[in-house]
Design an enzyme around this catalytic site. Structure first.
Site, PDB file in Angstrom:
ATOM      1  CD  GLU A 163      39.274  78.594  45.316  1.00  0.00           C
ATOM      2  OE1 GLU A 163      39.032  78.763  44.099  1.00  0.00           O
ATOM      3  OE2 GLU A 163      39.681  77.515  45.778  1.00  0.00           O
ATOM      4  N   GLY A 174      28.548  56.237  21.634  1.00  0.00           N
ATOM      5  CA  GLY A 174      28.541  57.534  22.289  1.00  0.00           C
ATOM      6  C   GLY A 174      28.791  57.417  23.767  1.00  0.00           C
ATOM      7  CG  ASP A 232      44.685  73.708  41.582  1.00  0.00           C
ATOM      8  OD1 ASP A 232      43.622  73.407  41.018  1.00  0.00           O
ATOM      9  OD2 ASP A 232      44.770  74.565  42.477  1.00  0.00           O
ATOM     10  N   GLY A 291      24.778  58.541  28.654  1.00  0.00           N
ATOM     11  CA  GLY A 291      23.813  59.611  28.846  1.00  0.00           C
ATOM     12  C   GLY A 291      23.510  60.432  27.623  1.00  0.00           C
ATOM     13  CB  THR A 292      24.993  60.717  24.286  1.00  0.00           C
ATOM     14  OG1 THR A 292      25.248  59.321  24.070  1.00  0.00           O
ATOM     15  CG2 THR A 292      26.250  61.369  24.841  1.00  0.00           C
ATOM     16  N   GLY A 293      21.828  59.473  24.959  1.00  0.00           N
ATOM     17  CA  GLY A 293      20.519  59.173  24.389  1.00  0.00           C
ATOM     18  C   GLY A 293      20.496  57.999  23.439  1.00  0.00           C
ATOM     19  CE  LYS A 294      25.433  54.557  24.274  1.00  0.00           C
ATOM     20  NZ  LYS A 294      25.748  55.670  25.199  1.00  0.00           N
TER      21      LYS A 294
END
EC number: 3.4.24.-
Length: 736
Positions: A523, A301, A598, A304-307
């Site tokens: 903008e 993963g 852009d 930061g996904t929690g492995k």
């Protein structure tokens, strides 16, 4: 002024074999021990070995796992032995010798005084050749101004041919009959006199400390240094700790237990690991039918996904020791250290079985062999080979499960991924809206929330955020509330924290009115296209306040998570990206450097449409570029040649140019049609600097963009292909 950024071995260590009774071997056995004694000792050894087997069998019956001890003669049993006493003494003697040599080098011997007769001493005083004396009791020690030639009486009697020695420092004894005129005689001849009372003689203990103190200090320093190095491992581990594993052990009794209650938003991955926990808790349930637990589980993963949290939760739910180590910690400069540390790690796990081994960032040592080293096996390959051996089915490892995490599974060696090593692969995806809300609930358990703080709305506003991102968001909001001296965290704090993370912190920058106006039109171009294009992501905020590297920001986000995108949506996204440059050209008739990012992102999206997604009539359904996601399957190697000809490359460039040109013209056409709303919005931005969604709708008089399938599509939209907040980040404005 803006860009539409998507937030999105040496050989194994020598093994020394020793007899069970070191003194009974070879000739010693013939002369020192009778046959009866030998038989008794053999019987004792057999009995002791039988007792050990019985103890191991009882342990297996109680726990359901094989003993962690290895059999005699196996490689595992010879992984690491205590240093023999003889070797320890050898090192001690070596340290003493080194210490003695260092003392001799650092503290040179002082010149030893020569014993001379008292009459010689008085004669030299009369000649004025005595510089100074030191008196202690009946002993006088001193120094001549000029050295003299002197031969002791016993030397004269023994061998008169010996040459006289030159004497500078001398000592003599005052006769028992005191010479009353000695003091005046010395003074008259200019001798410096020093004396010390007899009762101030150094005590025996002081003499011992003075003589042996420096050596003892050196020994103590070496002992401390070696222990320190052994604890630290690596190069610092020196001789005693170089091959020791650096794994950190977490026992659930020593701290707060991590369970699946602490894991949220990744239910699919969590469900895959429930069976692992059940096996560790109740092995007979599976072994009675011939089943075995997976030897390894690979967690895949994005960062930061929690492995790591998932691995700790598995250990916490099962209630077993958890050994955690990063793959990069195996390898050092010294060859063979990585393999030794792998053996030591698995040895520790066997001693505490059942246990879980967690190796983070497995790709650091698990890369496919042959890609790194040239002309021989590298240290990384030796470490990988040792891991393959430890995880192989030939060794008994019941009760030990290896969890590993990586974000680059495609670079791993195929032998590492085969069944029997890493049997399962669990993909840990980014959480959806429901998952993000569950994660926010976990991270706000200890955070006092105000009534207006809605975690559901916050979850909807953070598509693409990982569990670590959400934790950081909650922490930033709490810090902002503390700076404002609040008693709770409010919706405003979460919004400000979100803008700080996604858009960057506000930075003071003095801009002229002309620069502000140009940024406002830039903008405004993005915002107007986000309002009039069908299916566009909602425009939530527009600001010309500089943030991070941006001079202005247009903040858009989808109402729900998106996983599939149509060609019309992607073309509309490119149109939205080019809205800032189109507005500048319409209003000012000139171009600035503000659209750099852009243009870069629009070109990248158009290139992917042509080369990866088959959205070109000219090139057709051909994939001409490797997958770019580095987390769930990136390119197999680096620097590989492009898989197409020069003619195809020219066709790709032509198609990309066509898509960009058409989108640019469409953006200008729409902005000309809504020029009045563009002017009003730019004027309001110059005056107020920041506008939210409701203010934008009120000022322009335009409704939110209709759905993508509602009627004719004048321009699809300026939304985000990854369902993350679409952010327009202008670059540095050019000279005015």
């Amino acid at each position: 002024m803006d860009s539409n950024v998507d937030s999105q071995r040496v050989p194994d260590g020598q093994i020394f074999f020793r007899p069970v009774h070191p003194g009974i071997s070879g000739k010693d056995m013939e002369s020192g021990t009778s046959d009866g004694q030998q038989r008794k000792m053999m019987e004792f050894e057999i009995s002791e070995e039988a007792d050990m087997r019985l103890t191991r069998q009882q342990t297996q019956n109680r726990t359901g796992f094989a003993s962690a001890d290895t059999k005699q003669g196996s490689p595992e049993g010879a992984d690491r032995k205590k240093m023999p006493p003889g070797k320890a003494w050898l090192w001690f003697v070596l340290i003493l010798i080194v210490n003695f040599l260092m003392v001799r080098l650092l503290i040179p011997d002082a010149e030893q005084p020569v014993m001379v007769p008292y009459t010689l001493f008085k004669g030299e005083v009369g000649k004025g050749n005595v510089k100074e004396i030191f008196s202690r009791g009946d002993t006088i020690t001193g120094r001549f101004k000029e050295e003299i030639a002197y031969q002791a009486a016993e030397e004269k009697a023994g061998d008169s041919r010996k040459a006289s020695k030159a004497v500078t420092t001398f000592t003599t004894t005052v006769p028992s009959f005191v010479d009353p005129g000695l003091e005046a005689f010395l003074i008259s001849n200019g001798v410096e006199i020093s004396a010390k009372p007899i009762h101030e003689e150094r005590s025996p203990w002081a003499t011992i400390v003075y003589s042996f103190g420096p050596g003892l200090l050196f020994i103590a320093f070496y002992i401390w240094l070696f222990r320190r190095m052994a604890q630290q491992g690596g190069l610092g581990g020196g001789i005693m700790g170089i091959g020791k594993s650096k794994a950190r052990r977490y026992d659930q009794e020593e701290g707060r237990k991590v369970t699946f209650d602490d894991v949220a938003g990744i239910d699919e991955a969590e469900n895959e690991l429930v069976e692992i926990v059940d096996f560790l808790k109740d092995p007979p349930k599976y072994t009675r039918l011939g089943g075995t637990a997976p030897k390894g589980v690979l967690l895949v993963g994005a960062p930061g996904t929690g492995k790591t949290l998932l691995a700790k939760a598995v250990a916490g739910e099962a209630g077993v020791p958890f050994f955690s180590m990063s793959a990069a910690e195996f390898v050092e400069m010294i060859v063979g250290v990585g393999a030794a540390r792998v053996r030591d790690l698995f040895k520790q796990a066997r001693e505490h079985a059942p246990a879980i081994i967690f190796i983070d960032e497995l790709d650091a040592i698990g890369r496919a062999r042959g890609q790194v080293a040239i002309g021989g096996a590298s240290e990384q390959e030796q470490t990988l080979n040792q891991i393959l051996t430890e995880m192989d089915g030939f060794s008994s490892r019941e009760g030990i499960i290896v969890l590993a995490a990586t974000n680059q599974p495609d670079v791993l060696d195929k032998a590492l991924l085969r069944p029997g090593r890493f049997d399962r692969r669990v993909v840990v995806n980014l959480p959806d809206k429901v998952g993000r809300e569950a994660i926010l609930k976990v991270h706000t358990r200890s955070v006092p929330l105000a009534k207006d703080a809605s975690l559901g709305e916050l979850a909807a506003a953070t598509p693409g955020f990982s569990g670590a991102d959400l934790r950081n968001l909650v922490n930033e909001a709490a810090l902002m509330a503390a700076r404002r001296d609040q008693d709770d965290v409010r919706a405003r704090d979460f919004l400000d924290a979100l803008e700080k993370i996604v858009l960057g912190p506000e930075r003071p920058l003095l801009l002229s009115h002309a620069d502000k106006e140009r940024i406002a039109y830039h903008e405004g171009g993005h915002a107007i296209l986000g309002l009039v294009a069908h299916g566009a992501d909602r425009v939530h905020r527009v600001t010309i306040v500089p943030r991070g590297q941006a001079l202005g920001v247009t903040y858009q986000r989808p109402d729900s998570d998106r996983y599939n995108y149509t060609e019309a949506y992607l073309r509309a996204k490119i149109v939205g990206m080019l809205g800032g440059r189109a507005a500048e050209e319409i209003v000012y008739g000139t171009r600035t450097t503000g659209a750099e990012s852009d243009i870069e992102q629009a070109t990248g999206l158009a290139h992917r449409m042509v080369t990866r997604w088959g959205m070109s009539e000219r090139l057709g359904l051909i994939q001409l570029a490797p997958r770019e996601n580095p987390y769930l399957g990136g390119p197999a190697g680096y620097g590989s040649a492009r898989p197409f000809s020069d003619g195809t490359a020219e066709a790709i460039d032509a198609e990309v140019i066509r898509i960009i040109a058409e989108s640019h013209e469409e953006a200008k056409r729409l902005l000309r049609a809504y020029r009045k709303q563009l002017d009003v919005l730019a004027e309001a931005l110059v005056a107020q600097e920041t506008l939210d969604e409701q203010e934008i709708l009120r000022i322009t008089g335009l409704p939110p963009a209709p759905a993508l399938d509602a009627g004719k599509l004048p321009v699809p939209d300026g939304g985000d292909k990854n369902a993350e907040p679409s952010v327009s980040l202008p670059g540095v404005a050019g000279p005015s």
